[in-house]
Structure formats: structure tokens, C-alpha cells
Design a protein around this motif. Structure first.
Motif: not given
Length: 558
Positions: A121-123, A186-188, A222-225, A234-243
Motif C-alpha cells: 500500500r505504501a508503494v 530504494h523505498y525498502l 520511509a517516504y520522507s527519506a 523524520c521530516r514527516w513528524a515536523n509539521p513546520n518543516h519547509s517541505w
């Protein structure tokens, strides 16, 4: 057909054919990063995401037509035919499902079924966020397109970045299975790394968190990376990240399973043989009844080094060197556009075809290349022309309009529209190459004054024997009068004369030339002569490639 035909690019073929790879262009995808020809801006719709670029810039479009026909959106008709999109989505769904499941089960020992389901599902979510499942399409202009993004440097459905990924190894991003496989692997990798990331272990160690929440955290990390590099895991855990917008967009599409409503059959089997395609065998993925059509007008490199083309599926026309293949390639415009294939020695189906080996380059090229003057022809310049030491090299002289020269050799440019060059010897004895136009305008550069070794006008200098003319034997030990033309190297020709105890024509003997023939890849000049006592036979008079050797054997008399 066994699994024995391997895909080559034109650079490899250049190495096979006399090492002249510079003469041939290579449609390698990472070399095309940043370039887009005839862009199709597309739409944010399934299979049509921006931007599609001409596929032939990145790979072989015939591969799309013969292997991936069910994985192409036709933008000319899809709006009026939504069934086309549903069938497309079903085919893509099966591909993503099978590649993802196969990859994680192969690479993760003892993986649980629910993790496999989550990974699949993630893929699908990654492919949705990146391109809306877009890879190949037919644009409004009727051309095959490849999906590109990030200012054309990321390619295909999984958006393989040419600067980061493809530049570090073999690039398979043009091929749909290769693209999806690389992206999924790569995603794995990032999925596996995410298991030890703090933003995931925090949830894993939370006794109130469910297994589903843990798998969701894995999916997002895995998607953030995948999207932002390993440092962004861990970008996804920061709602204020520029991306953060990318992570929110991915998560929303993943939560909604946006693709599910457009799939005609969620359990439809995969129509492709993944192992076959990944093996590098060019034919096993193509229906048996269409293989002849696929191979037509495609360079086929045999193991002994010859390069062949079949135009009718019944016979192979084969050239042993690049100079001859340059003429063979002029038989069909598709030959130079198609990706060369290597044929293994045990490929019985192709090996069973009748082989026509081109041994007489001069004769074959004169038939295959429109307006090409032949060796021995006398040509008249229709304009002033530079003579260069090598083609495109330094000037060694000039041919003035109206001057006449005998053609000693010719070259046809493999990479251009029948551009040709003639080698001539000037009055001062120097030799060089004169550009002589192409298939469209050759007559505006030079005109033929005489052909077929016929006598030219009196003011033309000739260095090759003429039909109806005379020659004098110059070789100190004389020349052998042979009953027939001998094919082979100069040493083999000399040996054939000695073994046949052929009559010896002494130095100084004057011979009447009845006929002149050019044979082989070195332009061996054979003359049928009448000597003393009316004896007739063939004499090897030398060659014109790579250097003119006639004067060491005979003197041409006028």
C-alpha cells in the motif's frame, strides 16, 4: 527463441564495430538529464502527470510498443474513453503490487503478512504522490513520452533522480519494470532504516500504540527519506518543516487510497514476466508471433562481431565492419533509431535465417546510398571544396569548381542523413577527403563525368586502371595471372597465386584491361586482362584502403 538476446546501447555497438563509438549516438537516460524534447505538459490526472518528454531521447520507443502496450495512456483519446484509464490503472496496480510484495518478501527474512500488505500500500502511495502512476504516454503529437519531473532530471513513475541515483550505476529508469524495481528497492532501504529512527521507535515503544499505527509511521518515515534523502527520515513528524507539504500530500493520498476507485480489477494478474524482463533477454517478454516484427530493421550483433539486419524476417544482411554497416543502415530509417541487440551463438531461431554477408562493400554501398559515386568514377566539382587530411580534420588542399578527380574511396556518415566523403589524390600527390553532400543535395557538390572505370575526359587525372585501357606491370617479381578473383587478405591472395602455379606476368609487361572489379572491405582492385599470346585472367592490382597501393604493382597507362 531462447533467452539469448541482450539489449545494447549504441556506445556498446560502437565498441563492437571497430571501436568507433564516437561515430554513434547513445540514448542513455542519465545523459539526457535536464533535456526535454517536444514536452507534453500533461495534467494532474492518473497516467498524465507533468511533464512528458519524447521517449526516444531516453531509450527505445519500440520497447514500449511491443512490451508495455498495456501500460501506456494515450492522451489523444483517454478523455473520451475512461475504460482506457481503468484498464491502465489495473495493469499498473498489478505491477506495483507484485514488485513490492516480491521485493519485501525476498529481502526481509520472516516478514509478517501485515507488513507486506502495508508495504504494498505504501508503494502505491509513493507512486501516487510522485507521478499519479505516470510513466509512458502517447502525447497529443502522437509521440511516445517518458514522464519527467524536477526540471526533467527525475525520470519515470518512481522519479529516479539522474544526478543522484542513475549517475551512480547502471540506469534502468527508462524501462518501466526497471524504474519500479529500483524505486521499490530504494523505498525498502528507507523502510528498513526507518525501523530504528526515533520518530518510529517512539511509536513502537508506546504501549498504547497499535500495530497499524507503527506501520503507518514506517510508511511516512520511509517516504520522507525517499523524497528528501536519508537525513529527512523524520521530516514527516515536523509539521513546520519547509517541505512538510510533500509529507502531508503523500499521507493524505495514502489515507484515502486514492487509486482504488479507478482500478477495474484489484486482483487482476500481472501480464508481465518480471524475471524475463530483468534477465536482460530482449525477446522473452515479446509475444512469439510478434518477434519477427520487433526484430525487423534492428541491428543484431552476432558473437563473431558481424552486425546484421533483417528487413523481412526471412534473411539476415550482415556487415563485418563499421564502414559497410554505415551503408546497411541506409536501407531503412528505423535501423539507426532502434537499440542494437546481441545474438548469442546458441540462438537457433535467428541463426536459422539465411545470412547474406556483404563482401563487396563498394557495390553494396552504391546500391544502398542514393547518389553515391563509386570507386573509380571520375567526378567534377560543382563548387569549391576543401580537401582534408581526415574527415573534419585539417585542410590539405582545395578542389576548384570544374576540376575533375577520380574517386579512390568513400565514407558514409553513420550518424547523419547520408553525408558522404570522397578520397581523392591531387596533382601534387597529396591525398585527402572531400565532403560531397548528402542523399538530398549530393548533385550540387559533385557530378559524375564517367562511371564504372570507363575512360574519363582527357584532362582528368586517374590513378586506378580503366576498362579498355592498359597497365604496365611494375612489381619487381611480377604478377600472377589467376583464373578467377580470390577473396581474402593480400597475403591470402599471394598464397593462392603461388599454390595454383598461375602464369607469371613479368615486370614491364603491358596488359590490356578488359574489366575492373572492386572487392572486399579494403577495396581490392582486380583487373581482367589480356596478356601476351592472348592469355586472359585476373590480376590483383592493389587496394585503395587504408592507403592506395596500386602504383607498387601496376602503372596505369592512358
Amino acid at each position: 527463441m531462447n533467452c539469448s538476446i541482450r539489449n545494447l546501447n549504441w556506445q556498446v555497438m560502437g565498441l563492437v564495430l571497430m571501436g568507433l563509438s564516437a561515430a554513434i549516438s547513445s540514448p542513455v537516460a542519465h545523459a539526457a538529464a535536464g533535456n526535454c524534447i517536444n514536452p507534453d505538459r500533461g495534467a494532474w490526472a492518473w497516467g498524465e502527470a507533468p511533464t512528458g518528454c519524447d521517449a526516444n531521447r531516453f531509450g527505445d520507443p519500440t520497447r514500449i510498443r511491443f512490451v508495455y502496450g498495456d501500460y501506456v495512456i494515450d492522451r489523444r483519446t483517454v478523455k473520451e474513453n475512461e475504460d482506457q484509464r481503468r484498464n491502465y490503472m489495473s495493469s499498473m496496480n498489478a505491477l506495483l503490487r507484485e514488485v513490492a510484495a516480491q521485493t519485501i518478501r525476498t529481502k526481509v527474512a520472516g516478514v509478517r503478512d501485515d507488513e507486506v500488505t502495508a508495504f504494498v500500500r505504501a508503494v502505491k502511495g509513493v507512486a501516487t504522490q510522485e507521478t499519479y502512476w505516470s510513466h509512458y504516454r502517447i502525447g497529443p503529437d502522437g509521440r511516445y513520452k517518458l514522464m519527467t519531473g524536477d526540471k526533467f532530471i527525475s525520470h519515470g513513475m518512481m522519479q529516479i533522480n539522474q544526478r543522484y541515483h542513475a549517475a551512480r550505476g547502471q540506469d534502468n529508469s527508462f524501462d518501466l519494470v526497471g524504474n519500479v524495481t529500483y524505486g521499490v528497492e530504494h523505498y525498502l532501504d528507507e523502510w528498513t532504516r526507518a525501523k530504528s529512527a526515533t520518530c518510529v521507535t517512539r511509536i513502537q515503544n508506546n504501549k498504547k500504540a497499535t500495530r497499524a499505527q507503527y506501520l503507518e509511521a514506517l510508511t511516512r518515515a520511509a517516504y520522507s527519506a525517499y523524497n528528501g534523502g536519508s537525513g529527512a527520515i523524520c521530516r514527516w513528524a515536523n509539521p513546520n518543516h519547509s517541505w512538510a507539504k510533500n509529507d502531508k500530500g503523500f499521507h493524505g493520498k495514502w489515507q484515502r487510497n486514492e487509486w482504488s476507485g479507478l482500478i477495474a480489477d484489484n486482483s487482476a494478474p500481472l501480464k508481465l514476466d518480471l524475471n524475463c524482463i530483468r534477465s536482460g533477454d530482449e525477446l522473452c517478454a515479446i509475444a512469439t508471433e510478434r518477434r519477427g516484427e520487433y526484430l525487423s530493421s534492428r541491428p543484431l550483433i552476432l558473437e563473431e562481431g558481424s552486425t546484421c539486419v533483417t528487413l523481412d524476417g526471412q534473411s539476415l544482411h550482415c556487415a563485418s565492419d563499421l564502414r559497410t554497416f554505415a551503408c546497411l543502415a541506409r536501407l531503412d530509417a528505423d535501423i539507426l533509431r532502434a537499440r542494437p541487440l546481441r545474438v548469442a551463438a546458441d540462438d537457433r531461431q535467428l541463426r536459422s535465417l539465411r545470412q547474406v554477408r556483404i563482401s563487396d562493400r563498394a557495390q553494396f554501398c552504391s546500391q544502398a546510398v542514393t547518389g553515391l559515386s563509386r570507386i573509380g568514377d571520375v567526378i567534377r566539382a560543382e563548387k569549391d571544396v576543401r580537401v582534408r587530411r581526415e574527415m573534419g580534420g585539417a585542410d590539405v588542399g582545395f578542389i576548384r569548381k570544374g576540376q575533375r578527380y577520380q574517386v579512390l574511396d568513400f565514407e558514409v556518415d553513420l550518424a547523419k542523413d547520408g553525408d558522404r566523403y570522397y578520397r581523392v589524390r591531387m596533382a601534387n600527390g597529396g591525398e585527402g577527403w572531400a565532403y560531397a553532400g548528402n542523399s538530398e543535395n549530393a548533385a550540387t557538390w559533385f557530378a559524375n563525368e564517367s562511371t564504372g572505370f570507363q575512360a574519363p575526359p582527357q584532362n582528368a587525372q586517374v590513378f586506378l586502371p580503366l576498362q579498355g585501357g592498359r597497365v604496365r606491370v611494375k612489381k619487381a617479381e611480377g604478377l600472377r595471372l589467376l583464373p578467377e578473383i580470390v577473396q581474402g587478405t593480400e597475403a591470402q591472395i599471394v598464397a593462392a597465386g603461388a599454390s595454383a602455379s598461375a602464369p607469371l606476368l613479368a615486370r614491364g609487361a603491358v596488359l590490356q584491361v578488359e574489366k575492373v572489379e572492386v572487392r572486399g572491405t579494403a577495396n581490392e582492385i582486380w583487373i581482367k586482362v589480356t596478356g601476351a599470346n592472348s592469355a586472359q585472367g585476373w590480376v590483383y592490382a592493389g587496394r585503395t584502403y587504408p592507403q592506395l597501393s596500386i602504383a607498387s604493382r601496376v602503372e596505369v597507362l592512358r
